[in-house]
Enzyme design. Structure first.
Site, PDB file in Angstrom:
ATOM      1  CG  HIS A   1      -1.547   6.186  -4.396  1.00 26.38           C
ATOM      2  ND1 HIS A   1      -2.235   6.414  -3.241  1.00 26.38           N
ATOM      3  CD2 HIS A   1      -1.521   4.840  -4.546  1.00 26.38           C
ATOM      4  CE1 HIS A   1      -2.615   5.255  -2.714  1.00 26.38           C
ATOM      5  NE2 HIS A   1      -2.186   4.304  -3.489  1.00 26.38           N
TER       6      HIS A   1
ATOM      7  CG  ASP B   1       0.665  -1.063  -8.839  1.00 24.93           C
ATOM      8  OD1 ASP B   1       0.953  -0.155  -8.055  1.00 24.93           O
ATOM      9  OD2 ASP B   1       1.310  -2.126  -8.935  1.00 24.93           O
TER      10      ASP B   1
END
Ligand code: IMP
Length: 423
Positions: free
Chosen positions: A41, A13
């Protein structure tokens, strides 16, 4: 370029999707080499949010997008992702290639993972429950099904009947869960094959040929180095190797092709799931940063745990990956603090150490040692050049460079494409 890898240098992340999207403008191919739809993503284009789980983010820029052999693929999810993109005007068919050697995530993987996480109780890993671990287990146990196995209906039926018999024994006898229906699974898999048949091939040839022709290839890492199965905070890790070194085996190309390795790092740290996290902050600070940084998992929606930048962690992952430049993301989120702590070492049993211990029991006994840097207390989200950043923001970045030993090559100060600074 020509061959660049983007890896996560923390616990995932880090904003890799944003970094890949930025670099993909110059690329001919965007390629994933490991993991599955446990990845998430996010890329914003104007007010449109795109969340990718399997398909490389390069698809947004119309680039040839490859799912490599090192991946584990849930074809149902792939189909949903493709339909969602197509419905929003992003063509996928024609730009997608799927390795015939990639392993399949099947319904029993998800059921077994669910049951196993429940069984572990307090010791649960906190997985994304997408069947990733069980699919990689089957790959290593040599009972996995690969994408290429879908081609031959008779061979597929034979392989399925053997493995489903075994999995149903596990499900019903060990976990007391309902079994899966082998006939339904066979029919679904054949339908997926019919849909994706033209995209399935030996992707190692495609990537290799592109490299020989000096095309620009971008390798999109998923997760982060601290979730690496060998080098992360085991067992609170994912089941693949997100490290840059895994590109070669995950794609089927020689390691000499890799020219550049870019590490994505948040200006602070986040992690989802269980496991040690030495710089984790108190919930009141975390909540504030979570809301301003949008720190909720794009795959599971879980609230991310938040901590200060940890130079010991990033120093380690720079070493593990051979990172040559850092893309620092979310710098704007720190604009609210008077002082910003940065972890520069750990105190473990009275001793100060600068190398992250590999055993989580040792790590759990370590306390972060901080240096405090002055904040810049301003909104930097519209800054376009490094020189226009406030002095203290520049100083923060320069200090990170000194601590981890590599230059900062990009700074991202917001979610839009133009909120990016190239150094
Ligand atoms: P799994 O990959 O679903 O088996 O989950 C194992 C651990 O890795 C859990 O703590 C997950 O939350 C974490 N994880 C897996 N993929 C990602 C990611 O892309 N970002 C952040 N954490 C992840």
């Amino acid at each position: 370029m020509p061959a660049t890898v983007v890896v996560g240098s923390q616990w995932g992340d880090e904003g890799k999707g944003r970094v890949v999207d930025l670099l993909a403008e110059e690329a001919d191919l965007v390629v994933r080499y490991q993991g599955g739809n446990n990845a998430g993503h996010t890329v914003w284009v104007g007010d449109q949010r795109y969340a990718f789980h399997l398909i490389p983010t390069g698809i947004l820029r119309g680039k040839l997008s490859v799912l490599g052999a090192g991946m584990v693929i849930d074809l149902e999810v792939l189909l949903e992702e493709e339909s969602e993109l197509a419905s929003r005007g992003v063509p996928v068919q024609g730009n997608l290639r799927i390795s015939e050697n990639a392993h399949l995530i099947l319904p029993y993987h998800k059921l077994i993972e669910e049951a196993e996480e429940k069984r572990r109780g307090k010791r649960a890993i906190g997985t994304t429950r997408r069947g990733i671990g069980p699919a990689y287990e089957d790959k290593m146990a040599r009972r996995g099904l690969r994408v290429g196995d879908l081609r031959d209906p008779d061979a597929l039926a034979e392989k399925l009947s053997d493995v489903v018999e075994y999995k149903n024994l596990m499900l019903t006898k060990v976990y007391k869960s309902p079994p899966v229906d082998p006939d339904r699974l066979y029919t679904d898999l054949r339908a997926f094959y019919d849909h994706f048949a033209d995209a399935i091939c030996d992707t190692s040839v495609i990537v290799h040929d592109a490299l020989v022709q000096e095309q620009r290839v971008l390798f999109e890492g998923a997760h982060g180095a601290m979730l690496d199965i060998d080098w992360g905070t085991y067992p609170y890790v994912t089941s693949s190797n997100p490290l840059a070194g895994a590109v070669s085996a995950g794609i089927g190309i020689g390691p000499q092709w890799i020219d550049r390795i870019v590490g994505a790092a948040k200006a602070y740290t986040t992690r989802v799931g269980a496991g040690p996290f030495p710089t984790e902050v108190e919930e009141d600070i975390a909540k504030d940063m979570r809301d301003s940084g949008g720190e909720y998992g794009s795959t599971t929606g879980r609230a991310r745990r938040i901590g200060w930048f940890d130079a010991v962690v990033v120093g380690k992952t720079v070493r593990l990956n051979g990172i040559q430049g850092l893309a620092i993301t979310h710098l704007d989120v720190l604009g609210r603090f008077e002082e910003i702590p940065v972890c520069v070492g750990y105190r473990c049993g009275g001793e100060q150490v600068s190398v992250l211990p590999n055993q989580i029991e040792l790590l759990a006994r370590c306390e972060a040692v901080y240096e405090s840097l002055p904040g810049w207390k301003s909104d930097i989200s519209q800054v376009k050049r490094f020189a226009d950043l406030p002095q203290n923001a520049q100083r923060y970045l320069r200090h990170i460079e000194e601590l981890v030993g590599v230059p900062v090559s990009h700074v991202l100060v917001g979610r839009q494409r133009d909120q990016s600074i190239f150094i």
